[in-house]
Design a protein around this motif. Structure first.
Motif: not given
Length: 460
Positions: A266-274, A302-314
């Protein structure tokens, strides 16, 4: 096996390998098949022996103190002897001697099988069930010609049961994490934690937490240092077998628990930019037991990387008017932000590519603001029933380079991304190994051995 350049037990390699005692083309009681896997030290030793044209002496230890098999499966640094680690773990030196033929004999093993592997002599080995939850198929593997078999008085033949996690080797994995977890960050600068996800068969899926330390002056955060950490993880002995690596920045949530699969994803998916944060390695190596790739030991990552503020509400629930184009009209949420979609049976990649491209154009018109990942599968009810099913199906039945798509996907300067949800095709495919299904009749027979007065009472 002993290092042919540096003979002696302290240069020896211990590893846990599968050994076929009978069947296929093996001569009963005279030959056994050795199932080496990628990034296991026995292959390094045989390569040296082959180069010198020498036979390789092998001693197979069965049983003994628990420290011995645990040391054999530990992901130790190259050059650190598992025998030394076994002594440290068991609080007693590894006891051994040599027989008259020069084979190393463990003084504590229940059984010792000695034999010789000759250069380039292979025979078909398998199929057998394995810990990912599928069968590993028949392939040529090194042949060991048996010299002698030793055993203790009242010897016990130890074994384990493998299959879809959790099984007995799940306990091995938990103990390895407990012992080696604090050491791994010392090997890779900036790495705080790494977790091989048991529910997904261990090697297919890794979670990691790293630091973004070098640009504290920037207000707009994006994955930078964690990408270099990801490359180091994928180049580190058995960690390099992973297909999917999800890595988060520790600064975004210092309390993030890498062992809580739902919270971590959930933390990853809230932040990563596809459009930016997917990074592929194609035509590379994967686990020997994983048949989702193009050949034995061959696949992609494949690497899914996430850093920064939340981008979305799941989304934790779907809108009442949610609809997808046929034949993708049967779907369920597996967890926040993850949509499981039942699809027709896989035929070939050409047909799949055409189908997804056509439907992705229609899906581009749908509001997916709370959905980040869409998983195509054979049975949406089973896959979405719980998190374990979702992890197992998604990451053991897909090869990133071949089975990842996206809504409004694009390639820009050789970088692939998508503007809508990522799509993973996790349907069973003709080249996959068959799943290892439990036999209820056999399970009842084993359970009966555990009742009071029977052979396994008190053990199971």
């Amino acid at each position: 096996t002993e290092d042919v350049d540096k003979p002696g037990i302290m240069n020896a390699n211990l590893g846990m390998y599968r050994i076929q005692l009978a069947g296929n083309e093996y001569k009963l009681n005279k030959e056994v098949g050795l199932h080496y896997q990628l990034h296991r030290g026995i292959g390094v030793h045989q390569s040296k022996a082959n180069k010198q044209g020498k036979p390789l002496k092998v001693s197979v230890f069965v049983g003994g103190p628990p420290a011995h098999p645990l040391s054999a499966v530990m992901p130790l640094p190259e050059g650190l002897s598992e025998t030394i680690f076994a002594g440290a773990l068991g609080n007693r030196r590894f006891r051994y001697f040599y027989d008259e033929e020069g084979f190393c004999i463990s003084a504590d093993a229940d059984f010792v099988i000695t034999g010789t592997v000759y250069p380039h002599e292979n025979k078909p080995e398998g199929p057998f069930g394995d810990h990912i939850g599928y069968y590993s198929l028949t392939h040529p593997f090194p042949l060991m010609k048996v010299h002698k078999v030793y055993h203790r008085n009242d010897a016990i033949w130890s074994f384990t049961v493998v299959g879809r996690p959790p099984q007995e080797d799940t306990s091995f994995g938990q103990l390895i994490h407990e012992i080696s977890g604090p050491a791994i960050p010392q090997e890779i600068n900036g790495l705080h934690a790494v977790h091989a996800v048991d529910a997904a068969g261990v090697h297919p899926l890794l979670f990691a937490i790293g630091s973004e330390r070098y640009t504290p002056y920037l207000t707009l955060k994006r994955p930078q240092e964690i990408l270099t950490i990801a490359n180091q993880i994928l180049g580190k002995n058995q960690l390099s077998l992973a297909k999917y690596l999800f890595i988060a920045a520790q600064e975004d949530n210092p309390d993030l628990d890498i062992h809580d699969e739902v919270s971590f994803l959930r933390h990853i998916f809230e932040r990563f930019d596809p459009t930016r944060d997917l990074h592929f390695h194609t035509k590379t190596t994967i686990d020997t037991l994983d048949y989702t790739g193009e050949d034995l030991n061959a696949g992609s990552k494949v690497v899914f990387a996430a850093a920064g503020e939340k981008k979305r509400e799941l989304w934790s629930s779907l809108p009442e008017n949610m609809a997808l184009p046929r034949p993708f009209d049967k779907f369920k949420l597996a967890m926040p932000g993850v949509l499981i979609v039942e699809a027709p049976a896989f035929v070939n990649y050409e047909e799949t590519d055409l189908l997804i491209r056509e439907r992705a154009e229609e899906m581009a018109q749908i509001n997916f603001e709370g959905i980040v990942l869409i998983v195509l599968c054979d049975d949406a009810g089973f896959t979405a029933a719980n998190v374990s099913n979702f992890l197992w199906v998604t990451f053991t039945r897909s090869n990133p380079s071949h089975d990842m798509y996206g809504v409004v996907s694009f390639t820009e300067f050789k970088h692939w991304g998508c503007k809508g949800p990522v799509i993973i095709d996790a349907r069973s495919k003709p080249h996959h190994a068959p799943p290892l299904d439990k036999d209820p009749v056999i399970e009842k027979r084993v359970d009966a051995l555990g009742v009071k007065g029977e052979a396994l009472y008190g053990i199971i």
